[in-house]
Design a protein around this motif. Structure first.
Motif, mmCIF file in Angstrom:
data_model
loop_
_atom_site.group_PDB
_atom_site.id
_atom_site.type_symbol
_atom_site.label_atom_id
_atom_site.label_comp_id
_atom_site.label_asym_id
_atom_site.label_seq_id
_atom_site.Cartn_x
_atom_site.Cartn_y
_atom_site.Cartn_z
ATOM 1 N N ASP A 188 0.967 -1.114 0.014
ATOM 2 C CA ASP A 188 0.028 0.010 -0.042
ATOM 3 C C ASP A 188 0.683 1.020 0.039
ATOM 4 O OD1 ASP A 188 0.821 -0.014 2.759
ATOM 5 O OD2 ASP A 188 -0.819 -0.341 3.518
ATOM 6 N N LEU A 189 0.066 2.479 0.141
ATOM 7 C CA LEU A 189 0.811 3.736 0.162
ATOM 8 C C LEU A 189 2.001 3.819 1.298
ATOM 9 C CD1 LEU A 189 -1.861 6.360 -0.574
ATOM 10 C CD2 LEU A 189 -0.020 5.488 -2.116
ATOM 11 N N GLN A 190 1.728 3.437 2.383
ATOM 12 C CA GLN A 190 2.717 3.239 3.452
ATOM 13 C C GLN A 190 4.060 2.491 3.221
ATOM 14 O OE1 GLN A 190 1.593 3.728 7.489
ATOM 15 N NE2 GLN A 190 -0.594 3.284 7.188
ATOM 16 N N SER A 191 3.901 1.288 2.406
ATOM 17 C CA SER A 191 4.969 0.403 1.805
ATOM 18 C C SER A 191 5.678 1.431 0.820
ATOM 19 C CB SER A 191 4.453 -0.767 1.246
ATOM 20 O OG SER A 191 3.819 -1.708 1.947
ATOM 21 N N CYS A 192 5.121 2.157 0.156
ATOM 22 C CA CYS A 192 5.803 3.082 -0.882
ATOM 23 C C CYS A 192 6.444 4.068 -0.080
ATOM 24 C CB CYS A 192 4.883 3.576 -1.867
ATOM 25 S SG CYS A 192 4.056 2.460 -2.915
ATOM 26 N N LEU A 193 5.878 4.749 0.838
ATOM 27 C CA LEU A 193 6.533 5.687 1.807
ATOM 28 C C LEU A 193 7.990 5.122 2.147
ATOM 29 C CD1 LEU A 193 3.880 7.616 3.630
ATOM 30 C CD2 LEU A 193 5.133 8.503 1.973
ATOM 31 N N CYS A 194 7.591 3.950 2.838
ATOM 32 C CA CYS A 194 8.877 3.365 3.392
ATOM 33 C C CYS A 194 10.056 2.997 2.612
ATOM 34 C CB CYS A 194 8.431 2.283 4.175
ATOM 35 S SG CYS A 194 7.410 2.771 5.693
ATOM 36 N N GLY A 195 9.396 2.257 1.280
ATOM 37 C CA GLY A 195 10.462 1.990 0.372
ATOM 38 C C GLY A 195 11.211 3.370 -0.261
ATOM 39 N N SER A 196 10.419 4.282 -0.466
ATOM 40 C CA SER A 196 11.259 5.319 -1.045
ATOM 41 C C SER A 196 12.208 6.018 0.193
ATOM 42 C CB SER A 196 10.128 6.419 -1.411
ATOM 43 O OG SER A 196 10.573 7.686 -1.801
ATOM 44 N N CYS A 197 11.750 6.370 1.329
ATOM 45 C CA CYS A 197 12.687 6.794 2.241
ATOM 46 C C CYS A 197 13.564 5.968 2.379
ATOM 47 C CB CYS A 197 11.692 6.899 3.480
ATOM 48 S SG CYS A 197 12.442 7.990 4.967
ATOM 49 N N LYS B 107 17.269 1.804 11.463
ATOM 50 C CA LYS B 107 16.182 1.121 12.033
ATOM 51 C C LYS B 107 14.893 1.769 11.457
ATOM 52 C CE LYS B 107 17.715 2.807 15.965
ATOM 53 N NZ LYS B 107 18.758 3.535 16.539
ATOM 54 N N ALA B 108 13.817 0.920 11.722
ATOM 55 C CA ALA B 108 12.408 1.489 11.393
ATOM 56 C C ALA B 108 12.155 2.644 11.971
ATOM 57 C CB ALA B 108 11.306 0.254 11.714
ATOM 58 N N SER B 109 12.647 3.131 13.104
ATOM 59 C CA SER B 109 12.317 4.228 13.781
ATOM 60 C C SER B 109 12.973 5.461 13.047
ATOM 61 C CB SER B 109 12.724 4.466 15.144
ATOM 62 O OG SER B 109 14.161 4.429 15.200
ATOM 63 N N ASP B 110 14.110 5.072 12.023
ATOM 64 C CA ASP B 110 14.707 6.334 11.353
ATOM 65 C C ASP B 110 13.659 6.673 10.399
ATOM 66 O OD1 ASP B 110 17.081 6.034 12.716
ATOM 67 O OD2 ASP B 110 17.918 4.510 11.626
ATOM 68 N N ILE B 111 12.873 5.752 9.696
ATOM 69 C CA ILE B 111 11.899 5.993 8.602
ATOM 70 C C ILE B 111 10.838 6.866 9.057
ATOM 71 C CG2 ILE B 111 10.384 5.158 6.981
ATOM 72 C CD1 ILE B 111 12.249 2.822 6.614
ATOM 73 N N GLY C 9 2.515 4.907 13.671
ATOM 74 C CA GLY C 9 1.335 4.114 13.342
ATOM 75 C C GLY C 9 1.579 2.648 13.250
ATOM 76 N N GLU C 10 0.857 1.846 13.491
ATOM 77 C CA GLU C 10 1.199 0.319 13.331
ATOM 78 C C GLU C 10 1.450 -0.090 11.885
ATOM 79 O OE1 GLU C 10 -0.791 -4.127 14.172
ATOM 80 O OE2 GLU C 10 -1.730 -2.354 15.258
ATOM 81 N N GLY C 11 0.510 0.495 11.092
ATOM 82 C CA GLY C 11 0.773 0.153 9.644
ATOM 83 C C GLY C 11 2.071 0.693 9.013
ATOM 84 N N LEU C 12 2.571 1.968 9.463
ATOM 85 C CA LEU C 12 3.605 2.334 8.939
ATOM 86 C C LEU C 12 4.648 1.683 9.529
ATOM 87 C CD1 LEU C 12 4.910 4.901 7.450
ATOM 88 C CD2 LEU C 12 5.208 5.933 9.585
ATOM 89 N N ILE D 237 9.471 -1.673 9.097
ATOM 90 C CA ILE D 237 10.337 -2.825 9.650
ATOM 91 C C ILE D 237 10.618 -3.542 8.440
ATOM 92 C CG2 ILE D 237 10.274 -4.918 10.594
ATOM 93 C CD1 ILE D 237 8.644 -3.427 12.955
ATOM 94 N N LEU D 238 9.629 -3.801 7.489
ATOM 95 C CA LEU D 238 9.909 -4.475 6.288
ATOM 96 C C LEU D 238 11.250 -3.837 5.327
ATOM 97 C CD1 LEU D 238 9.496 -6.830 4.422
ATOM 98 C CD2 LEU D 238 7.469 -5.499 3.141
#
Length: 158
Positions: free
Chosen positions: A78-87, A104-108, A116-119, A124-125
């Protein structure tokens, strides 16, 4: 048809304005322009992992002078995955292998100014996929260096 085009453009502008208000400016730019999205044919390392919900994250890395020169991602999430991948791709550029492994995930989440849990799950992924890409890079460079050392150690007759 002009009325329909005008209506579509008005809706598009409203959606963009709403998204800009909802997300931090940088976050919105990642979504709007798909920064760092796409496979990299000349990548030196690559990894693909699947999340709990079945979405996949791919990370591609290219190194120059022991630092990431270019990083891209692909996800079917979803969009959150796109955000995290880009970031995570953006955060990787200019980093050494050691620095990448410290991410770490917290850096993103800090960079995106969101939580939020979804983000968190998507972050993490993305980080786990990055770490796997770094591991793959390390294994390929170490095996190449090991082969070179082996060749250099072969008995030479004078």
């Amino acid at each position: 048809m002009d009325d329909l085009q005008a209506l579509i453009e008005k809706i598009r502008k409203n959606v963009v304005a709403e998204a800009e208000q909802r997300f931090a400016d940088e976050t919105f730019q990642h979504l709007r322009y798909s920064i760092h999205n796409g496979r990299m044919p000349d990548a030196e390392s690559f990894a693909c992992l699947a999340g709990d919900s079945g979405e996949t994250m791919e990370i591609y890395l290219r190194f120059r002078n022991k630092c990431v020169d270019k990083a891209t991602y692909v996800t079917d999430g979803d969009l959150q995955s796109c955000l995290c991948g880009s970031c995570i791709a953006e955060l990787s550029i200019g980093k050494t292998v050691k620095q990448l492994l410290e991410m770490k995930a917290s850096d993103i989440q800090k960079r995106m100014k969101r939580s939020g849990e979804g983000l968190e799950k998507s972050a993490i992924l993305a980080v786990e996929t990055l770490h796997k890409a770094v591991e793959n890079y390390w294994l390929t460079t170490q095996s190449a260096e090991a082969e070179l050392l082996k060749k250099n150690r072969e008995t030479r007759f004078i």
